[in-house]
Motif scaffolding. Sequence first.
Motif, mmCIF file in Angstrom:
data_model
loop_
_atom_site.group_PDB
_atom_site.id
_atom_site.type_symbol
_atom_site.label_atom_id
_atom_site.label_comp_id
_atom_site.label_asym_id
_atom_site.label_seq_id
_atom_site.Cartn_x
_atom_site.Cartn_y
_atom_site.Cartn_z
ATOM 1 N N THR A 92 0.814 -1.218 0.000
ATOM 2 C CA THR A 92 0.000 0.000 0.000
ATOM 3 C C THR A 92 0.845 1.264 0.000
ATOM 4 N N THR B 184 4.532 0.563 -3.004
ATOM 5 C CA THR B 184 4.329 0.388 -4.448
ATOM 6 C C THR B 184 4.106 1.704 -5.187
ATOM 7 N N PRO B 185 3.184 2.586 -4.745
ATOM 8 C CA PRO B 185 2.973 3.827 -5.503
ATOM 9 C C PRO B 185 4.236 4.676 -5.604
ATOM 10 N N LEU C 84 6.459 5.891 -9.158
ATOM 11 C CA LEU C 84 6.164 7.293 -9.440
ATOM 12 C C LEU C 84 6.948 7.859 -10.629
ATOM 13 N N LYS D 232 -0.371 11.509 -13.050
ATOM 14 C CA LYS D 232 -0.636 11.127 -11.676
ATOM 15 C C LYS D 232 -1.180 9.705 -11.620
ATOM 16 N N MET D 233 -1.158 9.145 -10.439
ATOM 17 C CA MET D 233 -1.785 7.841 -10.218
ATOM 18 C C MET D 233 -2.873 8.002 -9.153
ATOM 19 N N MET E 164 -5.081 5.817 -6.368
ATOM 20 C CA MET E 164 -5.154 4.554 -5.627
ATOM 21 C C MET E 164 -6.462 4.515 -4.844
ATOM 22 N N VAL F 97 1.881 13.616 -2.404
ATOM 23 C CA VAL F 97 0.868 12.597 -2.063
ATOM 24 C C VAL F 97 -0.305 13.287 -1.370
ATOM 25 N N ILE G 129 0.212 11.474 -6.489
ATOM 26 C CA ILE G 129 -0.455 10.256 -5.990
ATOM 27 C C ILE G 129 -1.668 10.693 -5.191
ATOM 28 N N VAL H 48 -4.832 9.227 -3.084
ATOM 29 C CA VAL H 48 -5.506 8.082 -2.478
ATOM 30 C C VAL H 48 -6.977 8.474 -2.311
ATOM 31 N N ILE I 249 -4.741 2.238 -9.195
ATOM 32 C CA ILE I 249 -4.437 1.106 -8.316
ATOM 33 C C ILE I 249 -5.675 0.796 -7.481
ATOM 34 N N ASP J 135 -6.464 -1.067 -4.343
ATOM 35 C CA ASP J 135 -5.838 -1.730 -3.194
ATOM 36 C C ASP J 135 -6.883 -2.515 -2.403
#
Length: 834
Positions: free
Chosen positions: A28, A31-32, A36, A45-46, A48, A75, A91, A93, A116, A118
């Motif tokens: 959790t 990984t991100p 990156l 960007k990602m 999650m 983040v 990132i 979340v 992602i 999770d």
Amino acid sequence: MQVIPELRHALQSHSSAVLIAQPGAGKTTVTPLELLNESWLAGQKMIMLEPRRLAARAAAAQMAKALGESTGQTVGYRVRMDTKAGPNTRIEVVTEGVLTRMLQHDQALEGVGLIIFDEFHERSLHADLGLALALQSQALLRPDLKILIMSATLEAEPVCRLLRDAPLLECPGNVFPVETFYKSKPLSASLEDFTAEAVEQALHAHEGDVLVFLPGAREIHRTERELVSRNLPAQVKVIPLYGSMKLEQQDEAIRPSALGSRKVVLATSIAESSLTIAGITVVIDSGLSRESVFSARTGMSRLTTVRVSKASADQRRGRAGRLQPGVCYRLWSAQEHAALPEASRPEIVAADLAPLALELAAWGVREPAELAWLDTPPEAAYRQATGLLRQLGCLCSAADGTAGGITAHGREVSALGAHPRLGHMLLRAAALGLAPTASRLAALLQERDPFRAHGGTDLRPRLDALREAAHARSTHSLLREADDTVIRRIVQESRQLLASLSQAAAAEDEPDGSAACGLLLAFAYPDRIAQGRGDGRFLLSSGRGARLRQVEWMSRSSYLVAAEVDDEGADGVIQLAAPVELHELLDHCREWLQEQAHVYWDSSASAVRARKVLQLGSLVLKEASYERPPAEEIAAALMQGVRERGLKLLSWNRQTLQLQARLIFMHFSAPEDWPDSSDAALLDSLESWLLPFALGAKNVSDLQRLDGSGLLLGRLDWEQRQQLEQEAPTHIRVPSGSRLPVDYSNPEAPVLAVRLQELFGMKNTPRIGRGRVPLVLHLLSPAQRPVQVTSDLSSFWNEAYFEVKKDLKGRYPKHYWPDDPLEATATHRAKPKR
């Protein structure tokens, strides 16, 4: 993580991947960050997706700390009513419906290179929906978009297949050994007492902090009280942990204990995954969790306590071995453990699918089969959901030729992000100037009820209390007993909902908005508008029964709307409701009202009734007499009366009944040539032989005036009528000259009752039905009493007559008793005329 190089390569060469990493591996939070700066991400960007808000905030904070930054820079997170993200955030979340909202706003997700999912083993409805939408976006709009599924206990093969044979990577975690003890609860012990006893035992036997898994907040607080009453050591602190608590309280449960102190964290399944609670070396697992189960039959959900799966139990046990060796107490037996399901049931197979159906319609999908699913939404629940959305005006109906498509109103409801029921209520309320009250009501219904312990069933005092809280007042009695954290969250949510209605500037509040609570509920729950049946019992517009748990003033209400009903037993128990006036339903719910004319058979009065009724679903709101109903409807009601009462309602005379018996005889003799005229067959075919002649009849008396014989003969053609007279005559002429009736009561053996003297000279039994059916002769004495029954007259004359003659001659000496009956003259008198 050891598997990071393989994961980088997999995502470089494939559009998707599946990562199975054991607890403690860092999937959790590591990984991100490791992905990156990948070239395929190209600075995008990602996103999650985390299944819980607490885990989302904690994961973002831990990653930001690893970068030496504060949350909201590289983040960040977005959860309901709380966002920390900026223009430089790479990132994000997110949780709950945030990913779905992002996809609906921009189906191509421009600027996002990786999604992602999770803890995908939890299989939340939002996760399944988000994955289905992301896969279609990837296939049609963004072939460069990458998707990564992560879990510790997921059955990976079906997911890999869904992701078009995505590569599977497995990574062992840094999990320390956890010794497991099974401790079965006696039937006589309560869950809270037994759990407290296990906590005491663990505190004395082991070092470190204790994490206790319980199904819900109610059990947590009961166990907390039980532990406090046991006088635990002063250095032991008991801390609850569940989703609706304050952020500060949640953070306290996660933080390491102070030097020299220990903590016992009483948690729901919120602590099952994604969270590392510092210091935990002991897990005590009740083996229970709370889940919502939706019934497509009733359209209602209910919370139920269920056994966890083996996968969940393993996740919980793993919390004790994150930082050092630990122990796990399972409050069930090893035999019970063997019977647990392998994995938890996906939410999509047991949830209310109305939000999902609206999201699909907004996406442009009319049937779930158009998307790729790990588990397809159940057909019955999905049909119930689309039916509700059509009722709320969110989906087009079949009448306009665009069935299933989203309406303009549906798009407005979808944009609010609330449950479709509440979104529809908010929009209707805004049009009536009731937006502030509706916003508070919607926020309250989306949360765990903070007033449940003291608030009763009526929602209106709750709204009054929330109105005071919104104006920073706390004089209302309900506020003194409620959780401040939940109250503040409801007030904050209500303000956000009000802002989303573009009514944030509406500073003026309704002076008595709670009085409209019932009407607002009616907008959201048209299927739960209820009509009083006395004694606190109600009929819902859906047709289901419901009742108040105890007698209260609302028990006498003519109408109320149930916002929450416990769907158990024959009648559901109303948990939350508010009264509504009939004139409010008539004025504001016209789209759900139907005026119907009913012409029906009244069994109690044996008469036709004609009424006009105004209905809302199964409820009759108004009723009046129906003047001049169509003749066809009166006739149809009369047919129902005949079916119910039988042909005796027609009061047929003896002649008609004899005709019916003759027709039955003919059908029995030649069923392929003659219609069945039995009562059962005639009742089954009333529309063909009776209904055409009943048009114009207004009551039973008119029906009884119809010629029954004519009705029956009307079923025959001309040739059959001729045959009927020949083959099933009403009378038979006997040698004495008398014309005697035939009794067809038994179609197998019609009877001719005749005095013996009237048959002198007749050698054989008379036959009917083309000569195939001999009559059964009831031979009578001069006093009309049977002396012999036979269908073989010839044998009677040869064998039995002489014995009968002796008896009759002795009793009736003045009558004629010849020695040779075949040569004698038949007579209907004592002796034949000379």
